[in-house]
Design a protein around this motif. Sequence first.
Motif, PDB file in Angstrom:
ATOM      1  N   TRP A 288       0.837  -1.206   0.000  1.00  0.00           N
ATOM      2  CA  TRP A 288       0.000   0.000   0.000  1.00  0.00           C
ATOM      3  C   TRP A 288       0.870   1.253   0.000  1.00  0.00           C
ATOM      4  O   TRP A 288       0.638   2.183  -0.784  1.00  0.00           O
ATOM      5  N   ALA A 289       1.874   1.282   0.882  1.00  0.00           N
ATOM      6  CA  ALA A 289       2.749   2.453   0.965  1.00  0.00           C
ATOM      7  C   ALA A 289       3.613   2.594  -0.287  1.00  0.00           C
ATOM      8  O   ALA A 289       3.814   3.706  -0.798  1.00  0.00           O
ATOM      9  N   ASP A 290       4.117   1.481  -0.789  1.00  0.00           N
ATOM     10  CA  ASP A 290       4.973   1.540  -1.976  1.00  0.00           C
ATOM     11  C   ASP A 290       4.211   2.090  -3.186  1.00  0.00           C
ATOM     12  O   ASP A 290       4.782   2.800  -4.024  1.00  0.00           O
ATOM     13  N   SER A 291       2.927   1.771  -3.261  1.00  0.00           N
ATOM     14  CA  SER A 291       2.134   2.248  -4.401  1.00  0.00           C
ATOM     15  C   SER A 291       1.899   3.752  -4.353  1.00  0.00           C
ATOM     16  O   SER A 291       1.547   4.363  -5.367  1.00  0.00           O
ATOM     17  N   LYS A 292       2.061   4.373  -3.181  1.00  0.00           N
ATOM     18  CA  LYS A 292       1.825   5.801  -3.041  1.00  0.00           C
ATOM     19  C   LYS A 292       3.050   6.656  -3.389  1.00  0.00           C
ATOM     20  O   LYS A 292       2.922   7.860  -3.592  1.00  0.00           O
ATOM     21  N   LEU A 293       4.228   6.034  -3.424  1.00  0.00           N
ATOM     22  CA  LEU A 293       5.437   6.797  -3.728  1.00  0.00           C
ATOM     23  C   LEU A 293       5.394   7.332  -5.162  1.00  0.00           C
ATOM     24  O   LEU A 293       5.117   6.584  -6.109  1.00  0.00           O
TER      25      LEU A 293
ATOM     26  N   ALA B 228      -0.580  10.858   4.494  1.00  0.00           N
ATOM     27  CA  ALA B 228      -0.386  12.292   4.254  1.00  0.00           C
ATOM     28  C   ALA B 228       1.007  12.578   3.716  1.00  0.00           C
ATOM     29  O   ALA B 228       1.183  13.417   2.828  1.00  0.00           O
ATOM     30  N   GLY B 229       2.010  11.872   4.235  1.00  0.00           N
ATOM     31  CA  GLY B 229       3.372  12.106   3.779  1.00  0.00           C
ATOM     32  C   GLY B 229       3.638  11.527   2.405  1.00  0.00           C
ATOM     33  O   GLY B 229       4.228  12.172   1.542  1.00  0.00           O
ATOM     34  N   LEU B 230       3.158  10.280   2.195  1.00  0.00           N
ATOM     35  CA  LEU B 230       3.459   9.615   0.940  1.00  0.00           C
ATOM     36  C   LEU B 230       2.669  10.181  -0.231  1.00  0.00           C
ATOM     37  O   LEU B 230       3.112  10.098  -1.379  1.00  0.00           O
ATOM     38  N   ASP B 231       1.504  10.742   0.043  1.00  0.00           N
ATOM     39  CA  ASP B 231       0.676  11.287  -1.034  1.00  0.00           C
ATOM     40  C   ASP B 231       1.370  12.423  -1.782  1.00  0.00           C
ATOM     41  O   ASP B 231       1.127  12.630  -2.976  1.00  0.00           O
TER      42      ASP B 231
END
Length: 442
Positions: free
Chosen positions: A144-149, A371-374
């Motif tokens: 999930w986080a990797d897809s937001k980078l 919020a940060g990764l977006d």
Amino acid sequence: MSDWPDDQGNGRGYGRGSGSAQPEGARRMRHVQRGGQPGRPGRQQAGVPQQPAYDDGYGQPYGDARDDMFEPRNARQDGYDSGYNTGQVYGGAPNGPGQGQGGGGDGYGTRAPRPAPNWRRRIKIGSITLVVVLLAVSIGTYFWADSKLKREVDLSKVIERPDGGDGTNYLIVGSDSREGMSDQDKKDLHTGSAAGKRTDSMMILHVADDGGNTMISLPRDSNVTIPSFKGAESGKLYPNQGRQTKLNAAYAEDGPELLVRTVEYNTGLRIDHYAEIGFGGFAKIVDAVGGVEMDIPKGFKDEKSGADFEAGKQTLDGKQALAFVRTRYALPGSDLDRTKNQQKFLAALANQAATPGTVLNPFKLYPTMGAGLDTLVVDKDMGLFDVASMFWAMKGVTGGDGKSMNMPLAGSTGGNLLWDKAKVKQMVSELNNDEKVTVSGG
């Protein structure tokens, strides 16, 4: 016809199957003679008279009455079930009634004791289940986080790069990007509506292989030379014209790739990774962690940034935090004082984001990460582990575990800050060798 004998007393045949309308009489039972019975040897016991067998009318003998009394029901060899209770007391213990439940083993209504629970097996199954759940959540969170980078910066387009040294160098940029912000957001955050993007803060974070991390703030008003470069979009080669300008002008001219090229050219330090966050993302991170507590030694006010602070401890929300790190006109040291405030605030923010109340609370952790990764823009080769390494190193440095400094300065020219070239060269040599930086900053 009736199988029952007629009543000899009145001469009338009121038996079963009788055609008479009179009620049936009582069934006549044959007389059972007590005592011994000739022709039936071998079953008499003391005190128990032997009973004769008789025919029930269906061709099957009932046998000795003791057969029903002492032999289990349905155990008769002749296969006939007389329907009489054998006298078994259900639920009782074999030693007699009233001895408690279970323990019999005779199969007649007794219940075996419940086995003791196998706690070792239960704990093992529970532990395996917990590990599987945690592993599934971790893997899901990673993807999930990797897809937001947003991997939008291509450092392979940077030309004439210096050799690398030990450790990893990050160029961390805070831009004045207004991407994703509504008109009301721009008004509330005092960002204005200028088109395009410019750098509002720049830092080099050196993560050493064996500790001793260092963070160096690069004032946006630093006087630098724009070197030869290849256009990030056009691919056109632009020669070195010896132009002297502010550092943030490089970003405005051709984006992150030219900014990296300019920093490398003027310092001799190779940049391994690039990370950038805009105004909106910065404010959202602060709000997601529930605000950041700051101790402001002296109050100040700035209409351009929207800052209006009194001295003392206070918790800043996203809007106030953005005003705090952007203010420079209200500070005596202008841009130099601003970089110090930025480092101070990053230390407080990193500590707040890394507290158990945030990390162990999914209702805070995921909004903070989101919020940060977006709005986090990174280079194409940067992964989540690189992001995590950068964050923890930044937290350590701003928290006192490492060195935090400004770029060494040697004065100014035309309002632009001049770097001390000798000190910069020494600093870069120490960073490339993972040594403690001994030079002082501006």
